[in-house]
Design a protein around this motif. Structure first.
Motif, PDB file in Angstrom:
ATOM      1  N   ARG A 130     -47.003  56.474  21.187  1.00 41.67           N
ATOM      2  CA  ARG A 130     -47.977  55.612  21.866  1.00 41.67           C
ATOM      3  C   ARG A 130     -48.110  55.988  23.332  1.00 41.67           C
ATOM      4  NH1 ARG A 130     -51.691  53.007  19.673  1.00 41.67           N
ATOM      5  NH2 ARG A 130     -51.573  51.359  21.259  1.00 41.67           N
ATOM      6  N   TRP A 131     -47.466  57.080  23.746  1.00 37.11           N
ATOM      7  CA  TRP A 131     -47.465  57.429  25.170  1.00 37.11           C
ATOM      8  C   TRP A 131     -48.862  57.674  25.708  1.00 37.11           C
ATOM      9  CZ3 TRP A 131     -48.968  62.097  27.566  1.00 37.11           C
ATOM     10  CH2 TRP A 131     -48.757  62.127  28.957  1.00 37.11           C
ATOM     11  N   LYS A 132     -49.654  58.463  25.016  1.00 35.20           N
ATOM     12  CA  LYS A 132     -50.993  58.793  25.492  1.00 35.20           C
ATOM     13  C   LYS A 132     -51.829  57.531  25.695  1.00 35.20           C
ATOM     14  CE  LYS A 132     -53.788  60.736  22.530  1.00 35.20           C
ATOM     15  NZ  LYS A 132     -54.454  61.772  21.694  1.00 35.20           N
ATOM     16  N   GLN A 133     -51.839  56.653  24.702  1.00 35.18           N
ATOM     17  CA  GLN A 133     -52.623  55.424  24.809  1.00 35.18           C
ATOM     18  C   GLN A 133     -52.126  54.541  25.947  1.00 35.18           C
ATOM     19  OE1 GLN A 133     -51.325  56.784  22.135  1.00 35.18           O
ATOM     20  NE2 GLN A 133     -52.761  56.727  20.394  1.00 35.18           N
ATOM     21  N   GLN A 134     -50.788  54.426  26.060  1.00 32.44           N
ATOM     22  CA  GLN A 134     -50.241  53.582  27.124  1.00 32.44           C
ATOM     23  C   GLN A 134     -50.541  54.155  28.510  1.00 32.44           C
ATOM     24  OE1 GLN A 134     -46.061  52.805  26.536  1.00 32.44           O
ATOM     25  NE2 GLN A 134     -46.359  51.882  24.508  1.00 32.44           N
ATOM     26  N   ALA A 135     -50.402  55.467  28.641  1.00 33.36           N
ATOM     27  CA  ALA A 135     -50.631  56.090  29.947  1.00 33.36           C
ATOM     28  C   ALA A 135     -52.082  55.986  30.367  1.00 33.36           C
ATOM     29  CB  ALA A 135     -50.200  57.553  29.899  1.00 33.36           C
ATOM     30  N   ILE A 136     -53.007  56.237  29.445  1.00 36.00           N
ATOM     31  CA  ILE A 136     -54.439  56.135  29.771  1.00 36.00           C
ATOM     32  C   ILE A 136     -54.782  54.709  30.165  1.00 36.00           C
ATOM     33  CG2 ILE A 136     -56.753  56.211  28.748  1.00 36.00           C
ATOM     34  CD1 ILE A 136     -55.837  58.685  27.178  1.00 36.00           C
ATOM     35  N   GLN A 137     -54.244  53.725  29.410  1.00 33.53           N
ATOM     36  CA  GLN A 137     -54.530  52.329  29.732  1.00 33.53           C
ATOM     37  C   GLN A 137     -53.943  51.936  31.089  1.00 33.53           C
ATOM     38  OE1 GLN A 137     -56.472  50.024  27.848  1.00 33.53           O
ATOM     39  NE2 GLN A 137     -56.332  49.154  29.917  1.00 33.53           N
ATOM     40  N   LYS A 138     -52.739  52.385  31.378  1.00 31.67           N
ATOM     41  CA  LYS A 138     -52.104  52.074  32.661  1.00 31.67           C
ATOM     42  C   LYS A 138     -52.947  52.598  33.821  1.00 31.67           C
ATOM     43  CE  LYS A 138     -48.403  50.601  33.322  1.00 31.67           C
ATOM     44  NZ  LYS A 138     -47.846  49.260  33.672  1.00 31.67           N
ATOM     45  N   LEU A 139     -53.450  53.798  33.695  1.00 32.94           N
ATOM     46  CA  LEU A 139     -54.291  54.367  34.746  1.00 32.94           C
ATOM     47  C   LEU A 139     -55.605  53.601  34.865  1.00 32.94           C
ATOM     48  CD1 LEU A 139     -53.587  58.126  34.032  1.00 32.94           C
ATOM     49  CD2 LEU A 139     -53.035  56.925  36.161  1.00 32.94           C
ATOM     50  N   GLU A 140     -56.208  53.244  33.737  1.00 32.02           N
ATOM     51  CA  GLU A 140     -57.453  52.474  33.782  1.00 32.02           C
ATOM     52  C   GLU A 140     -57.243  51.117  34.447  1.00 32.02           C
ATOM     53  OE1 GLU A 140     -58.883  52.298  29.782  1.00 32.02           O
ATOM     54  OE2 GLU A 140     -59.516  54.403  29.765  1.00 32.02           O
ATOM     55  N   ASP A 141     -56.069  50.532  34.242  1.00 31.32           N
ATOM     56  CA  ASP A 141     -55.756  49.268  34.909  1.00 31.32           C
ATOM     57  C   ASP A 141     -55.747  49.409  36.423  1.00 31.32           C
ATOM     58  OD1 ASP A 141     -55.477  48.093  32.434  1.00 31.32           O
ATOM     59  OD2 ASP A 141     -53.292  48.191  32.402  1.00 31.32           O
ATOM     60  N   HIS A 142     -55.618  50.654  36.911  1.00 32.15           N
ATOM     61  CA  HIS A 142     -55.614  50.918  38.348  1.00 32.15           C
ATOM     62  C   HIS A 142     -56.846  51.717  38.777  1.00 32.15           C
ATOM     63  CE1 HIS A 142     -51.379  49.859  37.664  1.00 32.15           C
ATOM     64  NE2 HIS A 142     -51.336  49.536  38.943  1.00 32.15           N
ATOM     65  N   SER A 143     -57.954  51.561  38.013  1.00 32.45           N
ATOM     66  CA  SER A 143     -59.261  52.153  38.355  1.00 32.45           C
ATOM     67  C   SER A 143     -59.257  53.673  38.344  1.00 32.45           C
ATOM     68  CB  SER A 143     -59.732  51.645  39.732  1.00 32.45           C
ATOM     69  OG  SER A 143     -59.803  50.240  39.772  1.00 32.45           O
ATOM     70  N   VAL A 144     -58.445  54.264  37.467  1.00 25.55           N
ATOM     71  CA  VAL A 144     -58.419  55.717  37.282  1.00 25.55           C
ATOM     72  C   VAL A 144     -58.803  55.998  35.835  1.00 25.55           C
ATOM     73  CG1 VAL A 144     -57.049  57.816  37.371  1.00 25.55           C
ATOM     74  CG2 VAL A 144     -56.589  55.966  39.000  1.00 25.55           C
ATOM     75  N   TYR A 145     -59.865  56.769  35.634  1.00 28.55           N
ATOM     76  CA  TYR A 145     -60.398  57.029  34.309  1.00 28.55           C
ATOM     77  C   TYR A 145     -60.205  58.503  33.940  1.00 28.55           C
ATOM     78  CZ  TYR A 145     -62.360  52.437  34.979  1.00 28.55           C
ATOM     79  OH  TYR A 145     -62.494  51.094  35.215  1.00 28.55           O
ATOM     80  N   GLN A 146     -59.424  58.728  32.904  1.00 29.24           N
ATOM     81  CA  GLN A 146     -59.108  60.081  32.457  1.00 29.24           C
ATOM     82  C   GLN A 146     -60.179  60.590  31.496  1.00 29.24           C
ATOM     83  OE1 GLN A 146     -56.479  60.765  34.842  1.00 29.24           O
ATOM     84  NE2 GLN A 146     -55.838  62.073  33.153  1.00 29.24           N
ATOM     85  N   VAL A 147     -60.652  61.826  31.693  1.00 29.21           N
ATOM     86  CA  VAL A 147     -61.644  62.415  30.804  1.00 29.21           C
ATOM     87  C   VAL A 147     -61.292  63.876  30.550  1.00 29.21           C
ATOM     88  CG1 VAL A 147     -63.511  60.882  31.548  1.00 29.21           C
ATOM     89  CG2 VAL A 147     -63.173  63.057  32.709  1.00 29.21           C
ATOM     90  N   GLY A 148     -61.819  64.397  29.456  1.00 31.39           N
ATOM     91  CA  GLY A 148     -61.655  65.813  29.157  1.00 31.39           C
ATOM     92  C   GLY A 148     -60.401  66.129  28.368  1.00 31.39           C
ATOM     93  N   ARG A 149     -60.247  67.410  28.096  1.00 32.41           N
ATOM     94  CA  ARG A 149     -59.178  67.907  27.221  1.00 32.41           C
ATOM     95  C   ARG A 149     -57.789  67.548  27.745  1.00 32.41           C
ATOM     96  NH1 ARG A 149     -58.422  74.166  25.125  1.00 32.41           N
ATOM     97  NH2 ARG A 149     -56.235  73.999  24.516  1.00 32.41           N
ATOM     98  N   TYR A 150     -57.525  67.811  28.990  1.00 33.09           N
ATOM     99  CA  TYR A 150     -56.196  67.562  29.537  1.00 33.09           C
ATOM    100  C   TYR A 150     -56.055  66.139  30.041  1.00 33.09           C
ATOM    101  CZ  TYR A 150     -55.816  72.569  29.046  1.00 33.09           C
ATOM    102  OH  TYR A 150     -55.800  73.822  28.515  1.00 33.09           O
ATOM    103  N   GLY A 151     -57.157  65.591  30.519  1.00 32.47           N
ATOM    104  CA  GLY A 151     -57.117  64.218  31.000  1.00 32.47           C
ATOM    105  C   GLY A 151     -56.765  63.232  29.903  1.00 32.47           C
TER     106      GLY A 151
END
Length: 433
Positions: free
Chosen positions: A387-408
């Motif tokens: 669940r690391w990927k989902q948790q990490a992406i959500q944590k960043l979104e909670d702080h107004s950081v939006y990950q996109v693309g292959r590596y993001g």
């Protein structure tokens, strides 16, 4: 304050183009690992553009990046911005020990192998696959023990730097299994399958595409982020400057963003592999194949793939070598577990070993350019049920950081899908950034 896009690779360029937001790129040129560069024979100087005499080898930082699949509208955009050529895949598995070439995908071309192996493989693949969790288990269930021992295990041991025993299966569409095609290919020609049966590539190189996309963006070069204060919403740059922001679109690797922001999640971080890409320009040897790339399960110097840029298109060669096809432009990939590092001496020793091995195979004679690049986060993987990927992406979104693309977003996808992701993310910020 304003919003920023982090990373001027293909995804970041698409996001910058569709949003109008500033793109912060650490390098002096756009494109990231998908950018082309040039080196003249006998030189070690990288040129961002082809020299006036067109007398240089063309390479890519991250090895061959051919544009496959993708939405029709994205391909239309590519063709409008940078004219492309269409190619049809020619690749093989090369068993060095047997000096045997088997067209890709291996399981659909069994007739190239000995009769005993063919019979055993057909018997194994006729069984219904069972359950699996790891990539190793998945391969055993879908390809059977004979093909696994002969190719899939040793190749993936190199390709994943040994991680295949513990990571979850990934990218099954790259090597689809159809019993009907396996049987057909055991006796006759089977239809071409897989995600890259055909692909396109810009006629002037990926750098032409990257530079034309960048010309439509607000680019800020040589801007490397060292730390992100997500509470104070500040980007701390390696040049000492501080940039306040409101939101971020990040194409940087997910693990690096978690590190730079200082954020943490409960799940164990998923693994990745680094790749040492060795670009070689050389005189063509008498046994150099015509394949676009080869999968190598038993190279003595440890690489898992050797690709031939100039077998795709001779424009990768110096102009003087193109008419007679007397030279070859090559990329060689070797994987390492993420977090490993190599000394310069180790890189030099490996480079010499690869050149010697390719000479022993008859692929090249004199090497005119040998140019290595270390790609830190090259391939991303996940543990079973992670669940690391989902948790990490959500944590960043909670702080107004939006990950996109292959590596993001820690996924495998090609250039066309990365451009689509960038367009989508950028357009959502066009009126709110």
């Amino acid at each position: 304050m304003t919003s920023y896009i982090l990373g001027g690779g293909i995804t970041g360029l698409a996001a910058g183009l569709s949003s109008g937001l500033p793109v912060l790129e650490a390098a002096p040129e756009p494109g990231g690992i998908c950018s082309s560069y040039y080196v003249k024979p006998g030189s070690n100087q990288r040129l961002a553009h082809a020299p006036s005499d067109d007398g240089a080898y063309r390479f890519e930082l991250g090895g061959g990046h051919w544009i496959f699949g993708g939405d029709a509208t994205v391909l239309h955009f590519l063709k409008t911005l940078a004219p492309v050529k269409t190619y049809y895949r020619q690749s093989s598995v090369y068993f060095r020990a047997d000096d045997l070439y088997v067209p890709y995908p291996l399981q659909n071309h069994l007739r190239f192998m000995d009769r005993a192996t063919v019979g055993q493989v057909l018997k194994e693949l006729a069984k219904q696959p069972g359950t699996f969790q790891t990539m190793e288990e998945w391969m055993l269930q879908y390809f059977g023990p004979t093909l696994c021992e002969k190719f899939f295990y040793p190749f993936h041991d190199l390709y994943t730097a040994g991680l295949y025993k513990t990571i979850a299966p990934q990218d099954a569409y790259k090597s689809p299994v159809s019993l009907a095609h396996v049987i057909q290919g055991a006796f006759d020609e089977a239809p071409a399958v897989g995600y890259n049966v055909s692909f396109v590539y810009p006629a002037e190189g990926l750098n032409a595409l990257a530079h034309r996309m960048a010309s439509l963006c607000d680019m800020r070069y040589n801007k490397r982020v060292s730390q992100i204060d997500v509470e104070g919403k500040e980007l701390h740059m390696t040049d000492g400057s501080v940039l306040p922001y409101t939101t971020l679109i990040s194409t940087l690797p997910l693990n690096k963003m978690m590190e730079m922001t200082g954020l943490h999640v409960s799940a164990q971080e998923d693994p990745y592999t680094s790749v040492l890409v060795l670009n070689i320009g050389a005189l063509r040897g008498p046994k150099c194949p015509d394949d676009h790339w080869l999968y190598n399960p038993d190279a003595t110097s440890g690489f898992h793939r050797v690709g031939f840029y100039s077998n795709v298109d001779r424009s990768f060669l110096p102009a003087s070598a193109r008419p007679g096809n007397e030279a070859v432009s090559i990329y060689v990939e070797r994987a390492f577990v993420g977090g490993e590092t190599l000394t310069q001496q180790e890189v030099d020793d490996y480079s010499k070993a690869v050149v010697q091995e390719l000479q022993d195979w008859g692929y090249i004679t004199d090497a005119e350019v040998v140019d290595p690049t270390w790609i830190d986060v090259a391939y991303t993987w996940s543990y079973p049920n992670s669940r690391w990927k989902q948790q990490a992406i959500q944590k960043l979104e909670d702080h107004s950081v939006y990950q996109v693309g292959r590596y993001g977003r820690w996924i495998f996808q090609g250039i066309a899908d990365s451009i689509r992701d960038g367009f989508f993310a950028g357009s959502s910020f066009k009126y709110t950034g």
